[in-house]
Design an enzyme around this catalytic site. Sequence first.
Site, PDB file in Angstrom:
ATOM      1  N   GLY A  82      -5.754  54.139  50.219  1.00 35.18           N
ATOM      2  CA  GLY A  82      -5.221  54.257  48.875  1.00 35.18           C
ATOM      3  C   GLY A  82      -5.143  52.953  48.125  1.00 35.18           C
ATOM      4  O   GLY A  82      -4.385  52.828  47.161  1.00 35.18           O
ATOM      5  N   GLU A 118     -18.526  57.735  41.068  1.00 31.49           N
ATOM      6  CA  GLU A 118     -17.512  58.516  41.793  1.00 31.49           C
ATOM      7  C   GLU A 118     -17.506  59.966  41.328  1.00 31.49           C
ATOM      8  O   GLU A 118     -17.393  60.897  42.127  1.00 31.49           O
ATOM      9  CB  GLU A 118     -16.130  57.882  41.589  1.00 31.49           C
ATOM     10  N   ASP A 130      -8.685  52.359  38.736  1.00 33.26           N
ATOM     11  CA  ASP A 130      -9.047  51.490  39.863  1.00 33.26           C
ATOM     12  C   ASP A 130     -10.185  50.558  39.490  1.00 33.26           C
ATOM     13  O   ASP A 130     -10.177  49.369  39.837  1.00 33.26           O
ATOM     14  CB  ASP A 130      -9.453  52.338  41.070  1.00 33.26           C
TER      15      ASP A 130
END
Length: 349
Positions: A82, A118, A130
Amino acid sequence: MPTALSLGTYMLVRLRQDGKYQLRSLNFKDHPVNFDEEQLVFKKEDDWGNYPKGIIKELMKESASLKGADILYYGTIPNAAGLSSSASIGMVTAFGLASLVGHPTDRQALAFLCQRMENHFIGVNTGILDQFAVGLCEKDYALFLNCDTLEKEKVALKLGNYKLVITNTNKRRGLADSKYNERLQECREALKVLQEVNPAWKTLSDISIEAFERHQSRLASIPKARARHVITENARVLDAVKALKVSDLKTFGELMKQSHRSLRDDYEVTGQELDALFDTQRQMAGCIGTRMTGAGFGGCTISIVDANTLDVFKETVSRKYNQQTGLEATFYICETGNGVREITEEVVS
């Protein structure tokens, strides 16, 4: 409002001219990944190698003049914990290859390229948080980002005698296997209902806490809880910016704790292991803030801890966590760091 860490992914690359790609990782020494430029397809057995493979495919879509490469990776981020390891390997691959072949290296554009990878290659409907953190953050700063308008601001994050402590539950999880897509759909359901009140609300971020409280009775219990988390979390981010601008780390830390409780109770993405860590860490002397980080269901917490209490913090948390879960926690002491860049003087230890 993310910050980059002094942990990261290192990439050593040499271009080829024969259309072949050979990927190696010091973290997965027994799992090399090799493919030709005609084989840019997702393969489950390629595991970690799918991320750079997807980046190469996206770069070639943009007409980057790639004709093969030998790439060696080394990561100091715990995998599948994570901490944005997928964004880290994606961004370093995009930046490194683009730099070598003379392709544009605008970090914001590369962040969106990594998001597309992604979304379409890995199959996770991730946002841009991110990638922006890995690409645009700077040491001693957090990035205050509006993901809708892309308006952004650097906010000083001066920790003084405090350290960032990453605590890994060592319960492995992968973002693609989490409830990420399910939560996204639940939020969209809530927004659709609330837009019947005010069509001008384009995202949940447009809705104030007061407006939500007036109209939440329209929502079923689960969409209501998900929307409540998002709306109150946005308010916490705004309060966190105010706290950092007056160097009020203790208020910032309290907001971190509130955030975890909301992620636990309303968004329901924590789980036994993360909650066990949180409940112990929030009571520790010297720990002024702690919360889960990442997509949840395992992974890590991030805590702000007085450097003078680190040894007691680690010993106590480790012991109590093991008693409650039977698992061994792993600790990473780090600081804020810089985003993706070419290394010219640093040495990987």
